[in-house]
Scaffold this motif. Structure first.
Motif, mmCIF file in Angstrom:
data_model
loop_
_atom_site.group_PDB
_atom_site.id
_atom_site.type_symbol
_atom_site.label_atom_id
_atom_site.label_comp_id
_atom_site.label_asym_id
_atom_site.label_seq_id
_atom_site.Cartn_x
_atom_site.Cartn_y
_atom_site.Cartn_z
ATOM 1 N N SER A 1 0.798 -1.258 0.017
ATOM 2 C CA SER A 1 0.097 -0.027 -0.042
ATOM 3 C C SER A 1 0.774 1.200 -0.066
ATOM 4 N N GLU A 2 1.981 1.198 0.774
ATOM 5 C CA GLU A 2 2.870 2.468 0.752
ATOM 6 C C GLU A 2 3.465 2.807 -0.850
ATOM 7 N N LEU A 3 3.706 1.770 -1.187
ATOM 8 C CA LEU A 3 4.513 1.816 -2.919
ATOM 9 C C LEU A 3 3.452 2.049 -3.737
ATOM 10 N N ILE A 4 2.089 1.711 -3.711
ATOM 11 C CA ILE A 4 1.026 2.228 -4.519
ATOM 12 C C ILE A 4 0.760 3.690 -4.189
ATOM 13 N N GLU A 5 0.801 3.954 -3.104
ATOM 14 C CA GLU A 5 0.468 5.436 -2.598
ATOM 15 C C GLU A 5 1.615 6.353 -3.143
ATOM 16 N N LYS A 6 2.913 5.918 -3.106
ATOM 17 C CA LYS A 6 3.967 6.680 -3.670
ATOM 18 C C LYS A 6 3.904 6.650 -5.262
ATOM 19 N N LEU A 7 3.590 5.563 -5.851
ATOM 20 C CA LEU A 7 3.542 5.677 -7.153
ATOM 21 C C LEU A 7 2.247 6.634 -7.736
ATOM 22 N N LEU A 8 0.975 6.476 -6.904
ATOM 23 C CA LEU A 8 0.105 7.316 -7.536
ATOM 24 C C LEU A 8 0.092 8.860 -7.356
ATOM 25 N N GLN A 9 1.366 9.191 -6.673
ATOM 26 C CA GLN A 9 1.644 10.549 -6.874
ATOM 27 C C GLN A 9 2.011 11.216 -8.063
ATOM 28 N N TYR A 10 2.643 10.352 -8.920
ATOM 29 C CA TYR A 10 3.270 10.615 -10.247
ATOM 30 C C TYR A 10 2.508 9.695 -11.372
ATOM 31 N N ALA A 11 1.997 8.869 -11.083
ATOM 32 C CA ALA A 11 1.503 8.051 -12.338
ATOM 33 C C ALA A 11 0.042 8.719 -12.897
ATOM 34 N N ILE A 12 -0.177 8.611 -14.107
ATOM 35 C CA ILE A 12 -1.345 8.917 -14.815
ATOM 36 C C ILE A 12 -2.476 7.974 -14.601
ATOM 37 N N ASP A 13 -2.281 6.616 -14.700
ATOM 38 C CA ASP A 13 -3.109 5.576 -14.692
ATOM 39 C C ASP A 13 -3.194 5.064 -13.484
ATOM 40 N N PRO A 14 -4.122 4.954 -12.451
ATOM 41 C CA PRO A 14 -4.005 4.297 -11.272
ATOM 42 C C PRO A 14 -4.110 2.608 -11.572
ATOM 43 N N ASN A 15 -4.792 2.333 -12.213
ATOM 44 C CA ASN A 15 -4.590 0.548 -13.023
ATOM 45 C C ASN A 15 -3.395 0.393 -13.155
ATOM 46 N N GLU A 16 -2.662 1.281 -13.960
ATOM 47 C CA GLU A 16 -1.307 0.659 -14.427
ATOM 48 C C GLU A 16 -0.444 0.493 -12.825
ATOM 49 N N VAL A 17 -0.724 1.367 -12.328
ATOM 50 C CA VAL A 17 -0.028 1.388 -10.742
ATOM 51 C C VAL A 17 -0.150 -0.005 -10.125
ATOM 52 N N ASN A 18 -1.502 -0.491 -10.133
ATOM 53 C CA ASN A 18 -1.883 -1.477 -9.331
ATOM 54 C C ASN A 18 -1.033 -2.668 -10.238
ATOM 55 N N GLU A 19 -0.966 -2.804 -11.634
ATOM 56 C CA GLU A 19 -0.434 -4.041 -12.340
ATOM 57 C C GLU A 19 1.076 -3.940 -12.115
ATOM 58 N N VAL A 20 1.613 -2.923 -11.921
ATOM 59 C CA VAL A 20 3.074 -2.699 -11.752
ATOM 60 C C VAL A 20 3.461 -3.200 -10.402
ATOM 61 N N VAL A 21 2.731 -3.024 -9.265
ATOM 62 C CA VAL A 21 2.796 -3.259 -8.188
ATOM 63 C C VAL A 21 2.828 -4.866 -7.735
ATOM 64 N N GLU A 22 1.641 -5.337 -8.489
ATOM 65 C CA GLU A 22 1.417 -6.749 -8.494
ATOM 66 C C GLU A 22 2.719 -7.401 -9.200
#
Length: 161
Positions: free
Chosen positions: A33-54
């Motif tokens: 969840s910390e990593l998702i939160e960090k990445l969401l600060q800069y990412a355009i697509d939240p779904n892509e963030v979830n895929e990357v973290v998975e």
């Protein structure tokens, strides 16, 4: 290193997002969840963030188990008790079940006694105010009251580590 633009545009996608995620994990262990939160600060697509973290979790680059174990080690080194360690894991959104077995294997009475001796010495306090100070100190550090009352009444001769 990637920095956030002053106008706070979200610009990361694809390989740049993955690179940023790898860069973050190279410096420090992050919970999912910390990593998702960090990445969401800069990412355009939240779904892509979830895929990357998975993907990172699947490949073993990110592990909540490692975060939990590292948190246990560091908090224990700082003299924190089981309640404070669990609280820290909750802050990181990590399930404490990852280290529940390790928490039960630790002799928290010995840990609390060593902490009490380091802070207050081996004498058993008779003064109510000084006893209360010891109790508050150990409570703040995350120890249960039953352990605290044992520890503040242990004589140096009776203590067997």
């Amino acid at each position: 290193m990637l920095y956030r633009k002053k106008n706070s545009e979200k610009t990361l996608t694809g390989s740049r997002l993955k690179s940023y995620a790898y860069a973050l994990l190279c410096r420090k262990e992050y919970s999912k969840s910390e990593l998702i939160e960090k990445l969401l600060q800069y990412a355009i697509d939240p779904n892509e963030v979830n895929e990357v973290v998975e993907q990172l979790t699947e490949y073993g680059y990110q592990s909540d188990q490692r975060v939990a174990e590292q948190t246990l080690r560091s908090q224990r080194f700082q003299g924190k008790g089981p309640q404070r360690i669990k609280q820290k894991l909750l802050q990181k959104s990590v399930n404490s079940s990852y280290i529940e077995e390790q928490l039960q294997e630790i002799d928290w009475t010995a840990e609390a006694y060593q902490l009490k001796v380091r802070k207050f010495g081996t004498d058993i306090e008779k003064d109510a105010k000084k006893r209360a100070k010891q109790i508050r100190f150990l409570q703040y550090r995350g120890y249960d009251l039953d352990i605290i009352f044992k520890v503040i009444d242990i004589k140096e001769d009776d203590y067997i580590p």
